[in-house]
Design an enzyme around this catalytic site. Structure first.
Site, PDB file in Angstrom:
ATOM      1  N   GLN A 192       8.833 -79.992  61.190  1.00 45.22           N
ATOM      2  CA  GLN A 192      10.006 -78.988  61.217  1.00 45.22           C
ATOM      3  C   GLN A 192      11.032 -79.729  61.115  1.00 45.22           C
ATOM      4  OE1 GLN A 192      12.719 -79.066  65.495  1.00 45.22           O
ATOM      5  NE2 GLN A 192      10.826 -78.342  65.861  1.00 45.22           N
TER       6      GLN A 192
ATOM      7  N   ASP B  98      17.519 -75.392  64.374  1.00 46.53           N
ATOM      8  CA  ASP B  98      18.708 -74.582  64.698  1.00 46.53           C
ATOM      9  C   ASP B  98      18.808 -73.923  63.658  1.00 46.53           C
ATOM     10  OD1 ASP B  98      19.060 -75.868  67.166  1.00 46.53           O
ATOM     11  OD2 ASP B  98      20.721 -76.842  66.696  1.00 46.53           O
TER      12      ASP B  98
ATOM     13  N   ASP C 148      20.774 -72.522  71.095  1.00 48.42           N
ATOM     14  CA  ASP C 148      21.036 -71.956  69.900  1.00 48.42           C
ATOM     15  C   ASP C 148      20.642 -70.434  69.719  1.00 48.42           C
ATOM     16  OD1 ASP C 148      20.472 -75.035  69.110  1.00 48.42           O
ATOM     17  OD2 ASP C 148      18.687 -74.998  69.030  1.00 48.42           O
TER      18      ASP C 148
ATOM     19  N   THR D  55      13.799 -90.868  72.041  1.00 50.46           N
ATOM     20  CA  THR D  55      14.681 -90.522  70.861  1.00 50.46           C
ATOM     21  C   THR D  55      15.508 -90.028  70.654  1.00 50.46           C
ATOM     22  OG1 THR D  55      11.893 -90.575  70.320  1.00 50.46           O
ATOM     23  CG2 THR D  55      13.237 -89.407  68.468  1.00 50.46           C
TER      24      THR D  55
ATOM     25  N   LYS E 289      23.131 -82.210  76.682  1.00 46.78           N
ATOM     26  CA  LYS E 289      21.767 -81.285  77.243  1.00 46.78           C
ATOM     27  C   LYS E 289      20.689 -81.198  77.489  1.00 46.78           C
ATOM     28  CE  LYS E 289      22.747 -76.958  79.498  1.00 46.78           C
ATOM     29  NZ  LYS E 289      24.141 -76.275  79.951  1.00 46.78           N
TER      30      LYS E 289
ATOM     31  N   VAL F 297       7.697 -87.155  66.974  1.00 47.52           N
ATOM     32  CA  VAL F 297       8.708 -87.863  66.848  1.00 47.52           C
ATOM     33  C   VAL F 297       9.079 -88.931  66.148  1.00 47.52           C
ATOM     34  CG1 VAL F 297      11.318 -87.728  66.219  1.00 47.52           C
ATOM     35  CG2 VAL F 297      10.331 -85.688  67.802  1.00 47.52           C
ATOM     36  N   SER F 298       8.903 -89.984  67.121  1.00 48.07           N
ATOM     37  CA  SER F 298       8.382 -91.117  66.647  1.00 48.07           C
ATOM     38  C   SER F 298       7.212 -92.345  66.227  1.00 48.07           C
ATOM     39  CB  SER F 298       9.224 -92.397  67.542  1.00 48.07           C
ATOM     40  OG  SER F 298       9.223 -91.660  69.148  1.00 48.07           O
TER      41      SER F 298
ATOM     42  N   CYS G  54      -6.262 -99.044 102.455  1.00 47.81           N
ATOM     43  CA  CYS G  54      -5.874-100.354 101.070  1.00 47.81           C
ATOM     44  C   CYS G  54      -7.983-100.193 100.894  1.00 47.81           C
ATOM     45  CB  CYS G  54      -5.735-101.035 100.990  1.00 47.81           C
ATOM     46  SG  CYS G  54      -3.774-100.814 101.872  1.00 47.81           S
TER      47      CYS G  54
HETATM   48  N1  LIG Z   1      -7.985 -92.381 114.745  1.00 44.87           N
HETATM   49  C1  LIG Z   1      -8.810 -92.271 113.342  1.00 44.87           C
HETATM   50  N2  LIG Z   1      -9.756 -92.088 113.718  1.00 44.87           N
HETATM   51  C2  LIG Z   1     -11.320 -92.560 112.733  1.00 44.87           C
HETATM   52  N3  LIG Z   1     -10.840 -92.750 111.955  1.00 44.87           N
HETATM   53  C3  LIG Z   1      -9.786 -92.864 111.563  1.00 44.87           C
HETATM   54  C4  LIG Z   1      -8.605 -92.789 111.832  1.00 44.87           C
HETATM   55  N4  LIG Z   1      -7.420 -93.157 111.484  1.00 44.87           N
HETATM   56  C5  LIG Z   1      -7.688 -93.593 110.125  1.00 44.87           C
HETATM   57  N5  LIG Z   1      -9.220 -93.506 110.170  1.00 44.87           N
HETATM   58  C6  LIG Z   1      -9.875 -93.819 109.477  1.00 44.87           C
HETATM   59  O1  LIG Z   1      -8.884 -95.469 108.765  1.00 44.87           O
HETATM   60  C7  LIG Z   1      -9.504 -95.348 106.993  1.00 44.87           C
HETATM   61  C8  LIG Z   1      -7.390 -95.114 106.316  1.00 44.87           C
HETATM   62  O2  LIG Z   1      -6.996 -94.003 106.901  1.00 44.87           O
HETATM   63  P1  LIG Z   1      -5.239 -94.307 107.325  1.00 44.87           P
HETATM   64  O3  LIG Z   1      -5.179 -94.720 108.962  1.00 44.87           O
HETATM   65  O4  LIG Z   1      -5.426 -92.494 107.741  1.00 44.87           O
HETATM   66  O5  LIG Z   1      -5.129 -94.747 105.890  1.00 44.87           O
HETATM   67  P2  LIG Z   1      -3.304 -96.108 105.945  1.00 44.87           P
HETATM   68  O6  LIG Z   1      -4.398 -97.263 105.815  1.00 44.87           O
HETATM   69  O7  LIG Z   1      -3.343 -96.180 104.010  1.00 44.87           O
HETATM   70  O8  LIG Z   1      -2.723 -95.005 105.925  1.00 44.87           O
HETATM   71  C9  LIG Z   1      -9.612 -93.642 106.155  1.00 44.87           C
HETATM   72  O9  LIG Z   1     -10.886 -94.298 106.618  1.00 44.87           O
HETATM   73  C10 LIG Z   1      -9.516 -92.812 108.468  1.00 44.87           C
HETATM   74  O10 LIG Z   1     -10.657 -92.302 108.210  1.00 44.87           O
HETATM   75  C1  LIG Z   2       1.489-103.476 106.074  1.00 46.95           C
HETATM   76  C2  LIG Z   2       1.903-103.002 103.907  1.00 46.95           C
HETATM   77  N1  LIG Z   2       2.949-103.575 104.106  1.00 46.95           N
HETATM   78  C3  LIG Z   2       2.859-103.264 102.674  1.00 46.95           C
HETATM   79  S1  LIG Z   2       1.756-102.896 101.746  1.00 46.95           S
HETATM   80  C4  LIG Z   2       0.847-103.066 103.635  1.00 46.95           C
HETATM   81  C5  LIG Z   2      -0.736-103.063 103.767  1.00 46.95           C
HETATM   82  C6  LIG Z   2      -1.202-100.980 104.387  1.00 46.95           C
HETATM   83  O1  LIG Z   2      -2.361-101.326 104.315  1.00 46.95           O
HETATM   84  P1  LIG Z   2      -2.850 -99.535 105.058  1.00 46.95           P
HETATM   85  O2  LIG Z   2      -2.171 -98.777 103.744  1.00 46.95           O
HETATM   86  O3  LIG Z   2      -4.165 -99.272 104.258  1.00 46.95           O
HETATM   87  O4  LIG Z   2      -2.797 -99.288 105.902  1.00 46.95           O
END
Ligand SMILES: Nc1ncnc2c1ncn2[C@@H]1O[C@H](COP(=O)(O)OP(=O)(O)O)[C@@H](O)[C@H]1O
Ligand SMILES: Cc1ncsc1CCOP(=O)(O)O
Length: 565
Positions: free
Chosen positions: A39, A72, A91, A138, A161, A222-223, A485
């Site tokens: 194109q 166009d 267009d 781009t 746009k 494109v690029s 986490c």
């Molecule tokens: N009240 C609860 N009873 C049983 N397991 C829980 C409860 N709250 C959290 N968990 C468990 O803890 C882990 C982290 O979950 P959650 O607390 O939702 O995550 P985050 O820490 O990211 O907020 C998961 O395995 C979840 O099933």
């Molecule tokens: C308190 C906090 N602040 C930034 S990251 C973090 C840990 C969060 O851990 P989780 O979501 O597993 O409870």
């Protein structure tokens, strides 16, 4: 003859992209390298120059049997006898272009949403081009930042746009594609916007939910070609890449339920007669303990130590590294990556993107933990950036975080849930019923073509085809920092050793984690969150010893329900 839209080149004549090369020689190299449609797009030049260049380009494309379309300008297409035009929403309308060019001409139309796609299809477009997939410099570099005294006011408006077109992401592309299913399944569809060597495989993969879904007929760049050092080599590499499945594409039940056959579908069901298939779960955990996979954590400042200890207790080998320059070396070690945005900064985000690209290239599994994604604009932006930057095998988060994920993707992604204002990193009170949670994780997994896990007192997990509710866990998990986490770390370790069933790997990690928590919480000396943490690490360690011995009876405690969504 139907044109082949596999690799569609859109030209750009501005110095920022073309440099000091001449366009016909760039296009010659590109078509030799494998471009299938060209194109000619030039919003700046005078008509006389447009016609001259279009003629030169047509000589090149005709020699390779590749159609030349003019952006166009129906008049220019007519003047040089080009095979057709490409028009945008601003267009000349499709019907007029068709009338002027005749029934055999190619008339392509740019669309940004399902209504435009349907209108273009019904109006007799030869193909449609969905965009913008990603934000792209781009247009900006080619038009607005480059002084163009000859640009008329109308042209400035039009260019502005285009610069502000909404960003669809692969999910937005898929939403439009699937609207066309049953409407006009045969119209060729391509997409455009920020496409390059590193994101094309993912766009092709994620723009389909399953192998039964309509597929894109090609991609427009494109690029990636015009600005490449060697446009011919770039075109050749892009063609090869389009034809090769991406390294992260794993066999997924959701892709081919019909093609699996009853026996295999049953084998992958994971839950039978209300009981989880213990031997399959134990097999994953034993592999972690025996092979000690590298578990690369790009995680927040709060949980570094806890996450490393959890990884060690389940038998994995943790490395906490937030510097992307070492990600390619780590990705080569056959392990997995956790991207946890708990303490995201702009620098950290850039590092996450590079590391994600390194793992995607190798096909190493990646878990996204969008900690606090529903709490602040910075985190929402980081989530949007990451979801467009690469492919995540698993996205896990609490209810508010998964709502943020569901509502992040591009326009038209269409998951019907309300975003929540998250309270910091914790989830607010649940607003969803169990059925809604199950449907939400299923929809996110189907949209992203991965596995989605929503944690909480009960967890919901899906790969888009199979959805489960897990009722294990202990209330102290919700009372310590980093339980979500470190669950992400645990799942990543399981993914590293079980690449052909992401849902099984995720479920195995969840069960080990939560049953260990139950065992720890039941100890008489555990009286609160403080004494729970060391007892929890001990319980993970003890379970690791059990699967090394091949014992599976601890899984009698598993409470996994199949959700009917
Ligand atoms: N009240 C609860 N009873 C049983 N397991 C829980 C409860 N709250 C959290 N968990 C468990 O803890 C882990 C982290 O979950 P959650 O607390 O939702 O995550 P985050 O820490 O990211 O907020 C998961 O395995 C979840 O099933
Ligand atoms: C308190 C906090 N602040 C930034 S990251 C973090 C840990 C969060 O851990 P989780 O979501 O597993 O409870």
């Amino acid at each position: 003859m139907t044109p082949d839209y596999t690799l569609y080149l859109v030209t750009d004549s501005t110095p920022a992209i073309l440099g000091d090369r001449d366009l016909p020689s760039v296009v010659r190299a590109a078509v030799k390298g494998g471009v299938t449609v060209v194109q000619y797009r030039d919003k700046m030049s005078e008509t006389v120059d447009l016609v001259r260049t279009a003629r030169q380009l047509h000589e090149v494309t005709r020699a390779h049997n590749v159609p030349l379309l003019i952006n166009d300008r129906v008049d220019v297409a007519l003047a040089v006898g080009a095979e057709g035009v490409h028009v945008g929403q601003e267009d000349m309308d499709l019907a007029s272009a068709r009338k002027l060019l005749g029934p055999d001409a190619i008339v392509g139309v740019s669309v940004g949403n399902a209504d435009e796609a349907k209108a273009a299809t019904a109006g007799g477009a030869s193909y449609i081009s969905i965009g913008a997939v990603f934000a792209t410099p781009t247009y900006a570099s080619s038009c607005l930042s480059f002084p163009q005294p000859q640009l008329s006011n109308n042209n400035v408006k039009r260019v502005r746009k285009e610069n502000t077109k909404s960003i669809l992401g692969p999910p937005g592309v898929r939403a439009i594609l699937s609207c066309l299913r049953g409407y006009s399944p045969s119209i060729p569809v391509i997409c455009i916007g920020g496409l390059n060597f590193s994101n094309i495989p993912r766009v092709l993969y994620q723009s389909r939910t399953s192998l039964d879904d309509p597929a894109l007929s090609g991609v427009a760049v494109v690029s990636a070609i015009v600005a490449a050092q060697d446009p011919g080599v770039a075109a050749k590499q892009l063609r090869a890449q389009i034809n090769t499945p991406p390294a992260f594409a794993r066999p997924r039940m959701a892709d081919s339920v019909a093609g699996l056959g009853e026996a295999e579908a049953k084998r992958r069901c994971l839950v039978e007669d209300g009981r989880v298939k213990a031997e399959m779960v134990v097999d994953v955990l034993r592999r972690v303990a025996e092979t000690t996979p590298i578990c690369h954590n790009m995680t927040n400042l709060v949980v570094q130590n806890f996450a490393a200890n959890v990884a060690l207790c389940i038998g994995a080998s943790p490395i906490m590294s937030t510097t992307a320059t070492e990600a390619p070396d780590l990705a080569a070690l056959n392990g997995s990556l956790v991207v946890n945005v708990g303490t995201v900064t702009p620098d950290a985000l850039a590092n996450y993107q590079q590391a994600l690209a390194a793992y995607n290239e190798k096909g190493g599994p990646v878990v996204l933990d969008p900690v606090g994604a529903g709490a602040t604009q910075l985190r929402r932006n980081a989530l949007r950036t990451l979801l467009s930057a690469g492919y995540f095998d698993v996205i896990k988060g609490n209810e508010d975080e998964i709502k943020a994920v569901a509502t992040t993707a591009g326009a038209g992604a269409g998951i019907d849930t309300a975003a929540a204002q998250q309270r910091g990193v914790d989830s607010g009170a649940s607003t969803l019923s169990d059925a809604q949670k199950a449907e939400l994780v299923r929809a996110v997994a189907a949209r992203e073509r991965n596995v989605c896990l929503m944690t909480g007192r009960h967890d919901f997990v899906s790969d888009g085809a199979r959805t489960f509710k897990v009722r294990n866990g202990h209330k102290f998990l919700g009372a310590i920092t980093g339980s979500g986490c470190t669950l992400g770390t645990t799942i990543a370790a399981c993914l590293a050793v079980k690449r052909d069933d992401t849902l099984l790997a995720t479920l195995a990690g969840v069960l080990m984690f939560e049953i260990a928590a139950e065992k720890a919480g039941a100890r008489p000396d555990v009286t609160g969150p403080g004494s729970f943490v060391p007892a929890f690490l001990d319980a993970l360690w003890t379970l690791q010893g059990m699967y090394e011995l091949g014992k599976a009876d601890w899984l009698d405690a598993a409470m996994v329900d199949v959700c009917d969504v």
